[in-house]
Write an enzyme that holds these catalytic residues in place. Structure first.
Site, mmCIF file in Angstrom:
data_model
loop_
_atom_site.group_PDB
_atom_site.id
_atom_site.type_symbol
_atom_site.label_atom_id
_atom_site.label_comp_id
_atom_site.label_asym_id
_atom_site.label_seq_id
_atom_site.Cartn_x
_atom_site.Cartn_y
_atom_site.Cartn_z
ATOM 1 C CG HIS A 126 26.505 1.683 36.974
ATOM 2 N ND1 HIS A 126 25.994 0.563 37.133
ATOM 3 C CD2 HIS A 126 27.627 1.882 37.483
ATOM 4 C CE1 HIS A 126 26.987 -0.030 37.773
ATOM 5 N NE2 HIS A 126 27.900 0.592 38.321
ATOM 6 C CD GLU A 127 30.416 4.366 36.863
ATOM 7 O OE1 GLU A 127 30.932 4.732 37.708
ATOM 8 O OE2 GLU A 127 30.386 3.234 36.044
ATOM 9 C CG HIS A 150 29.095 4.131 41.651
ATOM 10 N ND1 HIS A 150 28.760 3.098 42.728
ATOM 11 C CD2 HIS A 150 29.261 3.289 40.562
ATOM 12 C CE1 HIS A 150 28.946 1.885 41.913
ATOM 13 N NE2 HIS A 150 29.103 1.828 40.511
ATOM 14 C CG HIS A 186 26.554 5.232 47.894
ATOM 15 N ND1 HIS A 186 27.156 3.929 47.563
ATOM 16 C CD2 HIS A 186 26.550 5.318 49.171
ATOM 17 C CE1 HIS A 186 27.116 3.212 48.594
ATOM 18 N NE2 HIS A 186 26.837 4.228 49.553
HETATM 19 ZN ZN LIG Z 1 29.459 0.276 39.405
#
Ligand SMILES: [Zn+2]
Length: 639
Positions: free
Chosen positions: A425-426, A429, A432
């Protein structure tokens, strides 16, 4: 804590207060993992390297002094914006450069502080950085009023005449003009800008109480083990397979919070009052409208989200009934029964950091080589603080605020599947951030939360699909299907419930009704009963557990959770499309990520083929959940 975003939050109308500030990209996650086991191989990558930001403390201090002095001189640009495209560009570049440096200063201070929250020198430096940001916002509070004074016609002519002005500042300028009805005069803007640090305090208070100072009880579990119920241990033992133990930790932990119900209520009320104050000052009807304004988000998105989540409650209830059956509960299902995994593996899987990297790379293959390359680059660098340690900030986040440097990630990796999922998940980011920084100038790199969480939760979904598909046997398959289900409960239904609660407490205040901890508990109880189907006979909600709102940090983030829930639906939409369509859907998704903050998130989504104001993406998520349930029931039937 997401310090920089936290400041932006207190100045929601960024068109006026924090012009083109790419510093809000630090995504905190709600679930802190527990204890760790590090292998020797992992230790080498266990700590981030802050010297990429500043060589040493002296360098940080020198930059701080330089930046502060430069901020004091910004007044020379006052009155020059309308003189011509070159003059406007010169002023905006000067301001932007300082914002960029403040973001870097802030990143260093907050990362250093989060490594050990007990070190007061670090906390002070963090506050110092916060104060500098407020100071910069004050020093530039004249900018928006002056742009409005220059006017749309002249600004358009300047944009047409100057390519650099257009490339870097068109979004900012047009967005500022959009803010005309909510932008005050220079004097009032100055006063509002100076409220930044003050309005950030309720969150600081809450964080201090929740993470450090709440007196927590010690309980004796059924096996005689004594456990001090801090947040991480509570989260560990509420998963206990022994029902009496999870009831015990629930009773004691929420009992501890109950004693602070009044304090927690006052802290949260202060936060809501701050949101309300800023909204009122800027002539918004409601705090929600003020919060939606920077993203130019249509009202229908919020309404569609809540309506669709409510319409999908039968799917949540289907899951809870299955959970009850599989856990072998014969009387009422209770709130503490949400946490033990439905499927236990004889050997709990363990994923070292190196394995988490390898599996994440495998699972994210559908996102393509470009994406994976950025991931590999990060894995090969020292961007993470990966293991839990005494005094370290709980939970996980990615901080991408230092535009010229690279993303930083704080994790508390303990080797379980949840840790690996958080890891994926991290890093979503982080990729991104890299994609946006590569494609966009600083002024347009900062992406909205609406898009951010699609990038990260999409990774969790792909990882879960991968684990299901590559399960060694039926038991493992069931285990990962169960994890996938639980993640939809916690990241979607739970977050929409939070969003409903957040709106409700804002509305109480806006409609002049008194707010208190006790009242919040009653409202929260009502929502728990609705979501968990008490009337439908799905789960019995004990009022003792309705103080849960008191611990949730997200209510201090000014309508953050609603954006979170929306982007989870976006993630489901994109993940399904990438799996079904392959390359074209992948290209649309990467274009969306690379667009950073160059346009409004609703528009960027729509351009990528997902309309968040329609039921489509939310139904994709419900369908995903039903599909997981179908698979589990089919496997169960084979038994
Ligand atoms: Zn998040």
């Amino acid at each position: 804590m997401r310090p920089i975003q936290l400041l932006i939050r207190t100045l929601p109308c960024f068109v006026a207060a924090a012009p083109f500030f790419a510093a809000s990209v630090a995504w905190a996650e709600p679930t802190p993992p527990t204890a760790a086991t590090a292998t020797a191989a992992d230790t080498a990558i266990a700590t981030w390297d802050l010297t990429d930001l500043y060589a040493n403390l002296a360098a940080w201090e020198a930059s701080y002094a330089r930046t502060r002095a430069a901020a004091d001189k910004l007044a020379v640009y006052k009155g020059t914006l309308g003189k011509g495209p070159a003059a406007m560009l010169k002023a905006l570049v000067a301001i932007s450069d300082l914002n960029r440096e403040v973001a870097r200063l802030y990143t260093y201070a907050s990362l250093a502080s989060d490594l050990d929250l007990r070190v007061s020198a670090n906390l002070e430096r963090n506050q110092q950085a916060q104060a500098l940001l407020t100071h910069l916002n004050e020093s530039t509070s004249w900018v928006a009023p002056e742009i409005l004074h220059v006017g749309a016609k002249k600004v358009s002519a300047f944009l047409a005449a100057d390519k650099t002005l257009r490339e870097r500042f068109d979004y900012f300028l047009n967005n500022t003009l959009r803010g005309a009805p909510h932008t005050l005069g220079a004097e009032a803007e100055g006063i509002l800008a100076s409220t930044g640090s003050l309005l950030a305090q309720p969150d600081t208070l809450h964080s201090q109480l929740a993470n450090a100072e709440l007196p927590v009880p010690t309980v004796t579990l059924s096996d005689g083990k004594q456990v001090k119920l801090s947040q991480p241990t509570f989260q560990k033992y509420r998963q206990s397979a022994v029902r009496a133990d999870r009831k015990l930790v629930f009773d004691e932990y929420w009992g501890a919070w109950k004693k602070f119900e009044g304090t927690a209520g006052s802290m949260l009320t202060t936060q809501i009052m701050g949101d309300h104050f800023t909204a009122q000052s800027r002539k918004f009807g409601t705090a929600l409208q003020a919060a939606q304004f920077p993203d130019n988000m249509p009202d229908t998105v919020y309404r569609t989200l809540v309506a669709e989540a409510n319409a999908a409650l039968p799917t949540l209830h289907r899951y809870l009934r299955l959970r009850k059956r599989l856990l072998g509960i014969t009387d009422d299902l209770r709130y503490y029964d949400n946490y033990p995994p439905m499927f236990q593996l004889a050997n709990e899987p363990h994923f070292s950091v190196a394995e988490s990297e390898r599996i994440t790379l495998e699972a994210l293959q559908p996102l393509g080589e470009d994406y994976l390359g950025l991931l590999r680059k990060g894995f090969g660098s020292r961007w993470m603080s990966v293991y839990p340690q005494e005094g370290k900030k709980l939970g996980a986040y990615m901080n991408g605020s230092a535009y010229d440097v690279h993303p930083y990630l704080l994790l508390n990796h303990n080797g379980d599947y949840d840790s690996m999922s958080t890891f994926a998940h991290e890093w979503g980011h982080a990729v991104h951030t890299q994609l946006a920084a590569r494609a966009q100038p600083f002024e347009k790199a900062n992406y909205s939360t609406f898009i951010a969480e699609s990038a990260s939760i999409g990774n969790e979904m792909l990882l879960n699909d991968y684990m299901v598909e590559h399960a060694a046997n039926r038991e493992e398959k069931l285990y990962y299907l169960g994890e996938g289900l639980e993640s939809i409960r916690t990241t979607y239904f739970r977050q929409v419930m939070f969003a409903e609660f957040e709106l409700a407490i804002h509305e109480e205040l806006e409609q002049g009704r008194p707010l208190s901890g006790e009242r919040m508990t009653a409202m929260y109880c009502g929502l728990l009963r609705k979501y968990y189907g008490e009337a439908e006979g799905v789960m019995k909600i004990d009022p003792e557990y309705c103080t849960e709102w008191a611990v949730v940090p997200h209510f201090y983030y000014n309508f953050y959770v609603y954006q979170y829930a929306t982007s989870i639906a976006g993630a489901a939409g994109f993940t399904d499309a990438v799996i079904k369509e392959g390359a074209p859907a992948r290209a649309r998704f990467l274009t969306l990520l690379s667009a950073g903050g160059s346009d409004y998130p609703y528009e960027l989504y729509k351009r990528a083929g997902v309309d968040m104001a329609t039921p489509g993406p939310y139904r994709a998520l419900a369908a995903r959940m039903n599909h997981l349930l179908d698979e589990i029931e089919a496997l169960e039937a084979q038994k």
